[in-house]
Design a protein around this motif. Structure first.
Motif, PDB file in Angstrom:
ATOM      1  N   SER A  50       0.827  -1.214   0.000  1.00 50.80           N
ATOM      2  CA  SER A  50       0.000   0.000   0.000  1.00 50.80           C
ATOM      3  C   SER A  50       0.856   1.256   0.000  1.00 50.80           C
ATOM      4  CB  SER A  50      -0.929  -0.010   1.226  1.00 50.80           C
ATOM      5  OG  SER A  50      -1.803  -1.116   1.187  1.00 50.80           O
ATOM      6  N   VAL A  51       1.931   1.240   0.794  1.00 49.85           N
ATOM      7  CA  VAL A  51       2.793   2.422   0.907  1.00 49.85           C
ATOM      8  C   VAL A  51       3.574   2.663  -0.377  1.00 49.85           C
ATOM      9  CG1 VAL A  51       4.801   3.386   2.099  1.00 49.85           C
ATOM     10  CG2 VAL A  51       2.971   2.290   3.413  1.00 49.85           C
ATOM     11  N   PHE A  52       4.296   1.657  -0.847  1.00 59.71           N
ATOM     12  CA  PHE A  52       5.183   1.856  -1.991  1.00 59.71           C
ATOM     13  C   PHE A  52       4.406   2.040  -3.298  1.00 59.71           C
ATOM     14  CE2 PHE A  52       8.318   0.229   0.968  1.00 59.71           C
ATOM     15  CZ  PHE A  52       9.435   0.975   0.643  1.00 59.71           C
ATOM     16  N   SER A  53       3.317   1.323  -3.477  1.00 58.75           N
ATOM     17  CA  SER A  53       2.540   1.488  -4.704  1.00 58.75           C
ATOM     18  C   SER A  53       1.936   2.877  -4.781  1.00 58.75           C
ATOM     19  CB  SER A  53       1.438   0.430  -4.789  1.00 58.75           C
ATOM     20  OG  SER A  53       0.433   0.650  -3.819  1.00 58.75           O
ATOM     21  N   SER A  54       1.608   3.441  -3.631  1.00 57.71           N
ATOM     22  CA  SER A  54       0.948   4.746  -3.613  1.00 57.71           C
ATOM     23  C   SER A  54       1.928   5.907  -3.702  1.00 57.71           C
ATOM     24  CB  SER A  54       0.105   4.881  -2.337  1.00 57.71           C
ATOM     25  OG  SER A  54      -0.860   3.858  -2.261  1.00 57.71           O
ATOM     26  N   PHE A  55       2.980   5.865  -2.903  1.00 58.72           N
ATOM     27  CA  PHE A  55       3.860   7.022  -2.818  1.00 58.72           C
ATOM     28  C   PHE A  55       4.789   7.164  -4.018  1.00 58.72           C
ATOM     29  CE2 PHE A  55       2.625   7.091   1.651  1.00 58.72           C
ATOM     30  CZ  PHE A  55       2.432   8.454   1.818  1.00 58.72           C
ATOM     31  N   PHE A  56       4.990   6.109  -4.790  1.00 55.13           N
ATOM     32  CA  PHE A  56       5.796   6.246  -6.001  1.00 55.13           C
ATOM     33  C   PHE A  56       4.938   6.563  -7.227  1.00 55.13           C
ATOM     34  CE2 PHE A  56       9.141   4.527  -3.467  1.00 55.13           C
ATOM     35  CZ  PHE A  56      10.309   4.950  -4.071  1.00 55.13           C
ATOM     36  N   GLN A  57       3.624   6.507  -7.071  1.00 55.18           N
ATOM     37  CA  GLN A  57       2.780   6.795  -8.216  1.00 55.18           C
ATOM     38  C   GLN A  57       2.894   8.244  -8.698  1.00 55.18           C
ATOM     39  OE1 GLN A  57      -1.925   6.632  -9.239  1.00 55.18           O
ATOM     40  NE2 GLN A  57      -1.104   4.865  -8.167  1.00 55.18           N
ATOM     41  N   PRO A  58       2.966   9.253  -7.809  1.00 55.79           N
ATOM     42  CA  PRO A  58       3.164  10.624  -8.310  1.00 55.79           C
ATOM     43  C   PRO A  58       4.469  10.805  -9.071  1.00 55.79           C
ATOM     44  CG  PRO A  58       2.444  10.647  -6.027  1.00 55.79           C
ATOM     45  CD  PRO A  58       2.772   9.228  -6.356  1.00 55.79           C
ATOM     46  N   LEU A  59       5.528  10.130  -8.626  1.00 60.84           N
ATOM     47  CA  LEU A  59       6.806  10.247  -9.326  1.00 60.84           C
ATOM     48  C   LEU A  59       6.696   9.668 -10.729  1.00 60.84           C
ATOM     49  CD1 LEU A  59       9.820  10.988  -9.256  1.00 60.84           C
ATOM     50  CD2 LEU A  59      10.268   8.682  -8.345  1.00 60.84           C
ATOM     51  N   GLY A 108       2.143   0.384  -8.662  1.00 59.85           N
ATOM     52  CA  GLY A 108       1.529   1.694  -8.471  1.00 59.85           C
ATOM     53  C   GLY A 108       1.659   2.580  -9.698  1.00 59.85           C
ATOM     54  N   ILE A 109       2.839   2.585 -10.300  1.00 66.77           N
ATOM     55  CA  ILE A 109       3.054   3.393 -11.506  1.00 66.77           C
ATOM     56  C   ILE A 109       2.197   2.874 -12.655  1.00 66.77           C
ATOM     57  CG2 ILE A 109       4.762   4.093 -13.230  1.00 66.77           C
ATOM     58  CD1 ILE A 109       6.874   3.974 -10.987  1.00 66.77           C
ATOM     59  N   LEU A 110       2.127   1.561 -12.803  1.00 66.82           N
ATOM     60  CA  LEU A 110       1.292   0.973 -13.861  1.00 66.82           C
ATOM     61  C   LEU A 110      -0.183   1.297 -13.645  1.00 66.82           C
ATOM     62  CD1 LEU A 110       2.915  -2.567 -14.265  1.00 66.82           C
ATOM     63  CD2 LEU A 110       2.999  -0.682 -15.910  1.00 66.82           C
ATOM     64  N   TYR A 111      -0.625   1.279 -12.416  1.00 64.11           N
ATOM     65  CA  TYR A 111      -2.021   1.605 -12.104  1.00 64.11           C
ATOM     66  C   TYR A 111      -2.345   3.018 -12.574  1.00 64.11           C
ATOM     67  CZ  TYR A 111      -6.399   1.701  -9.441  1.00 64.11           C
ATOM     68  OH  TYR A 111      -7.725   1.788  -9.085  1.00 64.11           O
ATOM     69  N   GLY A 112      -1.475   3.967 -12.232  1.00 56.01           N
ATOM     70  CA  GLY A 112      -1.720   5.352 -12.626  1.00 56.01           C
ATOM     71  C   GLY A 112      -1.730   5.525 -14.132  1.00 56.01           C
ATOM     72  N   ILE A 113      -0.802   4.876 -14.820  1.00 55.63           N
ATOM     73  CA  ILE A 113      -0.749   4.997 -16.279  1.00 55.63           C
ATOM     74  C   ILE A 113      -1.990   4.372 -16.915  1.00 55.63           C
ATOM     75  CG2 ILE A 113       0.470   4.168 -18.337  1.00 55.63           C
ATOM     76  CD1 ILE A 113       3.082   4.506 -16.781  1.00 55.63           C
ATOM     77  N   ALA A 114      -2.372   3.177 -16.464  1.00 54.83           N
ATOM     78  CA  ALA A 114      -3.523   2.494 -17.053  1.00 54.83           C
ATOM     79  C   ALA A 114      -4.800   3.298 -16.864  1.00 54.83           C
ATOM     80  CB  ALA A 114      -3.679   1.095 -16.435  1.00 54.83           C
ATOM     81  N   ALA A 115      -5.008   3.816 -15.650  1.00 60.16           N
ATOM     82  CA  ALA A 115      -6.211   4.615 -15.393  1.00 60.16           C
ATOM     83  C   ALA A 115      -6.226   5.887 -16.224  1.00 60.16           C
ATOM     84  CB  ALA A 115      -6.301   4.951 -13.908  1.00 60.16           C
ATOM     85  N   ASN A 116      -5.066   6.494 -16.389  1.00 61.99           N
ATOM     86  CA  ASN A 116      -5.013   7.755 -17.128  1.00 61.99           C
ATOM     87  C   ASN A 116      -5.058   7.568 -18.639  1.00 61.99           C
ATOM     88  OD1 ASN A 116      -4.588  10.438 -15.463  1.00 61.99           O
ATOM     89  ND2 ASN A 116      -3.711   8.735 -14.295  1.00 61.99           N
ATOM     90  N   LEU A 117      -4.771   6.381 -19.138  1.00 63.19           N
ATOM     91  CA  LEU A 117      -5.045   6.118 -20.549  1.00 63.19           C
ATOM     92  C   LEU A 117      -6.531   6.312 -20.830  1.00 63.19           C
ATOM     93  CD1 LEU A 117      -2.888   2.921 -21.253  1.00 63.19           C
ATOM     94  CD2 LEU A 117      -2.576   5.183 -22.294  1.00 63.19           C
ATOM     95  N   ARG A 308      -4.618  17.337 -18.059  1.00 65.76           N
ATOM     96  CA  ARG A 308      -3.267  17.541 -18.572  1.00 65.76           C
ATOM     97  C   ARG A 308      -2.222  16.946 -17.628  1.00 65.76           C
ATOM     98  NH1 ARG A 308       1.036  17.122 -19.631  1.00 65.76           N
ATOM     99  NH2 ARG A 308       2.523  18.493 -20.647  1.00 65.76           N
ATOM    100  N   PHE A 309      -2.389  17.167 -16.343  1.00 63.87           N
ATOM    101  CA  PHE A 309      -1.453  16.647 -15.347  1.00 63.87           C
ATOM    102  C   PHE A 309      -2.135  15.589 -14.470  1.00 63.87           C
ATOM    103  CE2 PHE A 309      -0.196  21.006 -16.347  1.00 63.87           C
ATOM    104  CZ  PHE A 309       1.136  20.854 -16.686  1.00 63.87           C
ATOM    105  N   SER A 310      -3.095  14.891 -15.050  1.00 65.86           N
ATOM    106  CA  SER A 310      -3.915  13.993 -14.234  1.00 65.86           C
ATOM    107  C   SER A 310      -3.144  12.786 -13.717  1.00 65.86           C
ATOM    108  CB  SER A 310      -5.141  13.521 -15.019  1.00 65.86           C
ATOM    109  OG  SER A 310      -4.769  12.829 -16.195  1.00 65.86           O
ATOM    110  N   THR A 311      -2.103  12.327 -14.422  1.00 65.95           N
ATOM    111  CA  THR A 311      -1.358  11.175 -13.929  1.00 65.95           C
ATOM    112  C   THR A 311      -0.645  11.517 -12.629  1.00 65.95           C
ATOM    113  OG1 THR A 311      -0.910  10.659 -16.257  1.00 65.95           O
ATOM    114  CG2 THR A 311       0.147   9.273 -14.611  1.00 65.95           C
ATOM    115  N   VAL A 312      -0.045  12.699 -12.562  1.00 68.43           N
ATOM    116  CA  VAL A 312       0.642  13.087 -11.327  1.00 68.43           C
ATOM    117  C   VAL A 312      -0.359  13.575 -10.288  1.00 68.43           C
ATOM    118  CG1 VAL A 312       1.154  15.427 -12.176  1.00 68.43           C
ATOM    119  CG2 VAL A 312       2.525  14.439 -10.336  1.00 68.43           C
ATOM    120  N   ASN A 313      -1.404  14.317 -10.682  1.00 67.06           N
ATOM    121  CA  ASN A 313      -2.390  14.788  -9.708  1.00 67.06           C
ATOM    122  C   ASN A 313      -3.131  13.629  -9.052  1.00 67.06           C
ATOM    123  OD1 ASN A 313      -1.830  17.513 -10.049  1.00 67.06           O
ATOM    124  ND2 ASN A 313      -3.393  17.805 -11.621  1.00 67.06           N
ATOM    125  N   SER A 314      -3.573  12.682  -9.868  1.00 64.86           N
ATOM    126  CA  SER A 314      -4.252  11.525  -9.300  1.00 64.86           C
ATOM    127  C   SER A 314      -3.270  10.670  -8.513  1.00 64.86           C
ATOM    128  CB  SER A 314      -4.928  10.698 -10.401  1.00 64.86           C
ATOM    129  OG  SER A 314      -3.994  10.257 -11.369  1.00 64.86           O
TER     130      SER A 314
END
Length: 382
Positions: A50-59, A108-117, A308-314
């Motif tokens: 939960s911690v690592f998947s979430s906190f690295f997603q903005p990066l 976490g990074i894959l989750y953010g990218i997939a959702a933002n596609l 426009r910045f939804s991957t990092v904002n989300s």
């Protein structure tokens, strides 16, 4: 490439992502036995996820929004597969913690990218499109869990998943792109708004019951028959994933924030049913509302602050899942070992705050409104 293709790619990626969360209840007993550790020790693994998947997603979201999602997606897919392959190779629980954390960063990074596609290519049908993609973040485990439950060794499971993900997801990430013509507010502006922090607090607290059931269903259901527990472990991700496009369609019609508030209220009811000793309706209600709730919070950020910045904002918003994950897995497991009733009251209070924090946001959004201008769905790619 047609934009519908990106939905298909996002869906498959989410299927693999779901194995970190919604296959945990099936995998947890195998890991606990294999590493010869306690419930609390193995619960720490879910907390690390939960911690690592979430906190690295903005990066990861920062680089995906700035340079396009392809390269960062490939790196993330390798990390995500390493979580399983490293677990297969781990000689003890400490090595497992390290590899599971690395894999969680990739997930976490894959989750953010997939959702933002979905969010970026389908701003005209954001709720439904994101629901289609994130439906995989449930259905993947529906397929995997019955197979995992019939295996008595975690090494077989982790090796199979790790190799499959390394091949499939890495190839898919090499094919993706974002549209270039979207608008929205940068994170430097977003994080200084009161609205963002109300949404954030609500998200953290709404995650608590979802994470508690995701990580501790096998423990909570210890008095059920093996058949009943197997059914619950299988139906939970099915509800979580299957309801997402349906609730997304409803959100597109009646309003994303309003629909999110309704789902939070259902989570509250689910927490209350656990307090009165009814685990089966709790599992159904939390499964029904929890997965869709996670998806819609992504849409809330995109709806209010633009894409426009939804991957990092989300991604910044998604750090709330880490806090909720700690509160819903490790803290809940600790309270459960002290006193069962205390842990159940704790879930109810968390769910209640999730509802109350979101209420002030609702009147500020008109149904169906797009606050920020959105991109046309056909455009140049990065």
């Amino acid at each position: 490439m047609k934009r519908e293709t990106f939905l298909a790619i996002g869906f498959v990626v989410m299927c693999f992502n779901s194995l970190y969360q919604y296959s945990w209840n099936a995998l947890e007993p195998l890991l606990r036995t294999g590493f010869s550790v306690s419930v609390v020790q193995i619960a720490l693994g879910f907390t690390l996820f939960s911690v690592f998947s979430s906190f690295f997603q903005p990066l990861g979201g920062h680089f995906a929004d700035r340079d396009g999602p392809r390269n960062v997606g490939i790196v993330a897919s390798v990390l995500a597969s390493l979580g399983f392959l490293g677990t297969y190779l781990s000689p003890n629980i400490l090595y497992f913690y390290v590899f599971w954390s690395l894999g969680s960063i990739g997930e976490g990074i894959l989750y953010g990218i997939a959702a933002n596609l979905a969010m970026k290519w389908f701003s005209d049908r954001m709720g439904f499109a994101t629901g289609i993609v994130s439906m995989g973040f449930g259905l993947g485990s529906v397929v995997a869990n019955p197979l995992i439950l019939h295996v008595d060794n975690y090494k077989i499971v982790t090796l199979t998943i790790g190799l499959s993900e390394l091949v499939v997801v890495t190839v898919l990430m090499s094919l993706i792109s974002y549209p270039a013509s979207s608008k929205g507010r940068p994170p430097g502006q977003v994080i200084f708004t009161t609205k963002f922090w109300l949404i954030y607090v609500s998200f953290v607290c709404a995650v608590i019951p979802l994470t508690a059931i995701s990580s501790q269903l096998a423990v909570l259901g210890k008095n059920l028959s093996p058949e009943e527990l197997t059914i619950l472990i299988s139906i939970f991700p099915l509800l979580s994933g299957g309801m997402r496009p349906i609730m997304g369609r409803i959100a597109d019609k009646v309003g994303i924030v309003r629909t999110t508030l309704i789902l939070n209220a259902i989570l509250l009811v689910g927490s209350l049913t656990l307090l009165v000793g009814q685990l089966i309706p709790t599992t159904v209600l939390v499964g029904f509302a929890g997965g869709s709730m996670i998806t819609l919070y992504f849409n809330v950020a995109g709806e209010i602050f633009g894409t426009r910045f939804s991957t990092v904002n989300s991604g910044i918003l998604y750090t709330g899942k880490a806090l909720g994950g700690v509160l819903g897995s490790f803290v809940f497991a600790y309270l459960y070992t002290l006193n069962v009733i205390t842990s159940e009251i704790y879930l109810v209070l968390g769910s209640l705050v999730g509802v109350l924090a979101l209420i002030p946001v609702v009147p500020r959004i008109r149904t169906g409104q797009r606050v920020m201008g959105q991109h046309g769905n056909q455009g140049n790619m990065k």
